[in-house]
Enzyme design. Sequence first.
Site, PDB file in Angstrom:
ATOM      1  N   ASN A 155       0.875  -1.177   0.000  1.00 60.98           N
ATOM      2  CA  ASN A 155       0.000   0.000   0.000  1.00 60.98           C
ATOM      3  C   ASN A 155       0.910   1.225   0.000  1.00 60.98           C
ATOM      4  O   ASN A 155       1.539   1.519   1.010  1.00 60.98           O
ATOM      5  CB  ASN A 155      -0.895  -0.041   1.252  1.00 60.98           C
ATOM      6  CG  ASN A 155      -1.710   1.232   1.427  1.00 60.98           C
ATOM      7  OD1 ASN A 155      -1.758   2.078   0.540  1.00 60.98           O
ATOM      8  ND2 ASN A 155      -2.342   1.357   2.587  1.00 60.98           N
ATOM      9  N   LYS A 164       0.061   4.264  -0.184  1.00 65.43           N
ATOM     10  CA  LYS A 164      -0.532   5.447   0.470  1.00 65.43           C
ATOM     11  C   LYS A 164      -0.295   6.690  -0.396  1.00 65.43           C
ATOM     12  O   LYS A 164      -0.278   6.576  -1.623  1.00 65.43           O
ATOM     13  CB  LYS A 164       0.024   5.588   1.889  1.00 65.43           C
ATOM     14  CG  LYS A 164      -0.138   4.289   2.691  1.00 65.43           C
ATOM     15  CD  LYS A 164       0.181   4.436   4.148  1.00 65.43           C
ATOM     16  CE  LYS A 164      -0.028   3.094   4.842  1.00 65.43           C
ATOM     17  NZ  LYS A 164       0.217   3.153   6.283  1.00 65.43           N
ATOM     18  N   HIS A 191      -9.274   1.185   5.210  1.00 67.24           N
ATOM     19  CA  HIS A 191      -7.984   1.353   5.902  1.00 67.24           C
ATOM     20  C   HIS A 191      -8.167   2.270   7.108  1.00 67.24           C
ATOM     21  O   HIS A 191      -8.950   3.212   7.062  1.00 67.24           O
ATOM     22  CB  HIS A 191      -6.949   1.922   4.927  1.00 67.24           C
ATOM     23  CG  HIS A 191      -5.560   1.853   5.466  1.00 67.24           C
ATOM     24  ND1 HIS A 191      -5.082   2.765   6.385  1.00 67.24           N
ATOM     25  CD2 HIS A 191      -4.566   0.960   5.263  1.00 67.24           C
ATOM     26  CE1 HIS A 191      -3.836   2.425   6.702  1.00 67.24           C
ATOM     27  NE2 HIS A 191      -3.499   1.328   6.038  1.00 67.24           N
ATOM     28  N   GLU A 213      -6.471   4.616   8.186  1.00 63.49           N
ATOM     29  CA  GLU A 213      -6.235   6.040   7.913  1.00 63.49           C
ATOM     30  C   GLU A 213      -7.472   6.679   7.307  1.00 63.49           C
ATOM     31  O   GLU A 213      -7.777   7.846   7.572  1.00 63.49           O
ATOM     32  CB  GLU A 213      -5.005   6.200   7.003  1.00 63.49           C
ATOM     33  CG  GLU A 213      -3.721   5.914   7.777  1.00 63.49           C
ATOM     34  CD  GLU A 213      -2.598   5.310   6.954  1.00 63.49           C
ATOM     35  OE1 GLU A 213      -2.643   5.377   5.712  1.00 63.49           O
ATOM     36  OE2 GLU A 213      -1.652   4.768   7.577  1.00 63.49           O
ATOM     37  N   GLU A 215      -4.837  -4.985  10.667  1.00 60.83           N
ATOM     38  CA  GLU A 215      -3.816  -3.961  10.851  1.00 60.83           C
ATOM     39  C   GLU A 215      -4.048  -3.244  12.181  1.00 60.83           C
ATOM     40  O   GLU A 215      -4.851  -2.303  12.249  1.00 60.83           O
ATOM     41  CB  GLU A 215      -3.878  -2.943   9.711  1.00 60.83           C
ATOM     42  CG  GLU A 215      -3.631  -3.535   8.341  1.00 60.83           C
ATOM     43  CD  GLU A 215      -3.095  -2.507   7.351  1.00 60.83           C
ATOM     44  OE1 GLU A 215      -2.029  -2.753   6.786  1.00 60.83           O
ATOM     45  OE2 GLU A 215      -3.721  -1.445   7.182  1.00 60.83           O
ATOM     46  N   GLY A 247       3.104   2.145  10.780  1.00 64.01           N
ATOM     47  CA  GLY A 247       4.061   3.239  10.621  1.00 64.01           C
ATOM     48  C   GLY A 247       4.808   3.589  11.896  1.00 64.01           C
ATOM     49  O   GLY A 247       5.455   4.626  11.980  1.00 64.01           O
TER      50      GLY A 247
HETATM   51  P1  13P Z   1       3.410   0.275   7.615  1.00 63.23           P
HETATM   52  O1  13P Z   1       3.911  -0.986   6.961  1.00 63.23           O
HETATM   53  O2  13P Z   1       4.121   1.516   7.105  1.00 63.23           O
HETATM   54  O3  13P Z   1       3.376   0.175   9.095  1.00 63.23           O
HETATM   55  O4  13P Z   1       1.887   0.472   7.118  1.00 63.23           O
HETATM   56  C1  13P Z   1       1.013  -0.589   7.210  1.00 63.23           C
HETATM   57  C2  13P Z   1      -0.223  -0.231   6.480  1.00 63.23           C
HETATM   58  O5  13P Z   1      -0.979   0.621   6.902  1.00 63.23           O
HETATM   59  C3  13P Z   1      -0.512  -0.931   5.219  1.00 63.23           C
HETATM   60  O6  13P Z   1      -1.800  -0.672   4.772  1.00 63.23           O
END
Ligand code: 13P
Length: 252
Positions: free
Chosen positions: A10, A12, A96, A98, A168, A174
């Site tokens: 992903n 983002k 997601h 976010e 997740e 992150g």
């Molecule tokens: P990270 O691998 O940067 O922690 O992000 C995970 C994520 O949100 C994948 O959708």
Amino acid sequence: MARRPFIAGNWKMHKTAPEAAKTAEQLAALVADAADVDVMIAPTFTALEAVRKGIEGSPVALGAQNLFWETEGAYTGEISPPMLVAAGCKYVIIGHSERREYFGETDETVNKRIRAALDHNLIPILCVGESESQREAEKTFSVLDKQIKNGLQGFSLDDLKDLVIAYEPVWAIGTGKTATKEQAQEVHAYIRSLIGDMYAKSLADSLRIQYGGSVKPGNIKELMDMDDVDGALVGGASLEAETFSKIVRFNK
Ligand code: 13P
């Protein structure tokens, strides 16, 4: 039951179209002979076309990071399922954390997006996960219960045969703080049994559950060794082709 591993990236809100094309081409070359694993990358909407060209003829599939549930109309700024299909997408990430946190995504809108994805033969990757405070309050399972039951409300067993769920934990995204393999396994097993209770053991057995949250080349193998971890949804470590290819090749 043996489930085919599924490693997804992903991206983002990273990479312009030319930057995305370059990484996609590098990745396509690095994983050209990866035959025993499904691979996907989900760039931003503006980079879908460039990435589609970059991965052509390789085992890497294309995914989107979101969609809107209407087919077309006066919805300024939105992207419809047929637009994603025409852009070459096979998968779409839905719900997601976010999007839930910053863009008002709810279980109800997640449900509508999954319906729209299925209506257009896009494979949805439903993202679920608890926050740090929810985990500390021992609400992890009840949070997941609600996200999954509400997100999947109204779907038949047949609708969900290709569904992918990504667990997740918000506190691991992150942050460099990966869930331990035991924590991931515990939650994945819970999700699988929940799907078994809601639908059928056959769906629970075939359902692919990805783990996401600070997955890296150094921790992918031990996560994938767990019985109920079938893949990964990778953020930061998917942005660089060499690093992501090491995650894709966890078995090598
Ligand atoms: P990270 O691998 O940067 O922690 O992000 C995970 C994520 O949100 C994948 O959708």
